[in-house]
Design an enzyme around this catalytic site. Structure first.
Site, short mmCIF file in Angstrom:
data_model
loop_
_atom_site.label_atom_id
_atom_site.label_comp_id
_atom_site.label_asym_id
_atom_site.label_seq_id
_atom_site.Cartn_x
_atom_site.Cartn_y
_atom_site.Cartn_z
N ASP A 60 1.16 21.75 4.97
CA ASP A 60 2.33 21.18 4.29
C ASP A 60 2.13 19.70 4.01
O ASP A 60 1.84 18.90 4.90
CB ASP A 60 3.59 21.37 5.13
CG ASP A 60 4.01 22.82 5.22
OD1 ASP A 60 4.21 23.44 4.16
OD2 ASP A 60 4.11 23.34 6.35
N ASP A 117 -4.76 20.16 6.94
CA ASP A 117 -3.35 20.41 7.21
C ASP A 117 -2.81 21.21 6.02
O ASP A 117 -3.42 21.24 4.95
CB ASP A 117 -2.62 19.07 7.34
CG ASP A 117 -1.12 19.22 7.39
OD1 ASP A 117 -0.63 19.91 8.30
OD2 ASP A 117 -0.46 18.69 6.49
#
Length: 218
Positions: free
Chosen positions: A13, A11
């Protein structure tokens, strides 16, 4: 030592970049601009990782969908004005380079837009370190498994050789839905107890501990 996983999917953020406060603040400011209910920071952080329109549905359940584009546009204005304040977590670049040198394929699965991911990859200089990326508007939003399926198909890797690394329950649920292992970053958007409930391989409170685990065990 043989690799346990060939493909490491990150991922963005809250996992590689310390951007959760910027995202939550930008969403709150966008709602305030439009006179809509302003979500709490906890609620705003909870939707991080989802595609923007799915995030709107979760965070503004009583607002008609016709208003979503306005919220998204105001969010983007605020986020772009603040995003340079969001640094990579310490050690990210060095860790990614070490993992590539060890023979891993690296990918990103994010709720960010393609335009937003390309912009931040260019700004951070990390673009060449990833073998493939998928964004929020290119596949079904997390926690649906499509982003992982597409990355696996593109890179020719099966689920047993894939590891998803993320800071939200959306990331870990996506991993479960795709039948792949998950690793939790408890220094991002979602609390440790929520991440542990998803039964990841391990859960880390500090970035450096996560990077070291990947180098030693992935």
């Amino acid at each position: 030592m043989p690799r346990q996983f060939e493909l490491l999917v990150f991922d963005w953020d809250g996992t590689l970049m310390d951007s959760t406060a910027v995202i939550a603040g930008s969403l709150q400011a966008a709602c305030a601009d439009l006179g809509l209910p302003v979500p709490s920071e906890e609620r705003a952080r909870h939707i991080i990782g989802l595609g923007l329109h799915d995030a709107m549905r979760h965070v503004l359940p009583d607002v008609p969908p016709m208003f979503y584009p306005q919220v998204v546009e105001r969010y983007r204005v605020h986020f772009i004005s603040r995003e340079e304040k969001a640094p990579l977590f310490a050690g990210v670049e060095e860790t990614l380079k070490a993992l590539r040198a060890a023979g891993h394929l690296l990918a990103v699965a994010t709720g960010k837009s393609r335009r937003g991911l390309d912009r931040v990859l260019e700004r951070t200089g990390l673009k060449t370190l990833f073998d493939a990326t998928r964004c929020g508007e290119e596949a079904a939003s997390k926690p649906a498994p499509e982003m992982l399926y597409e990355l696996q198909a593109e890179l020719g890797i099966d689920k047993a050789a894939t590891l998803m690394i993320g800071d939200t329950t959306h990331d870990l649920q996506m991993a479960q839905n795709a039948g792949v292992a998950g690793l939790a970053a408890a220094f991002g958007a979602h609390p440790r107890e929520q991440l542990l409930a998803m039964q990841p391989l391990a859960c880390f409170d500090e970035p450096q501990a996560l990077w070291q685990w990947l180098i030693d065990h992935a």
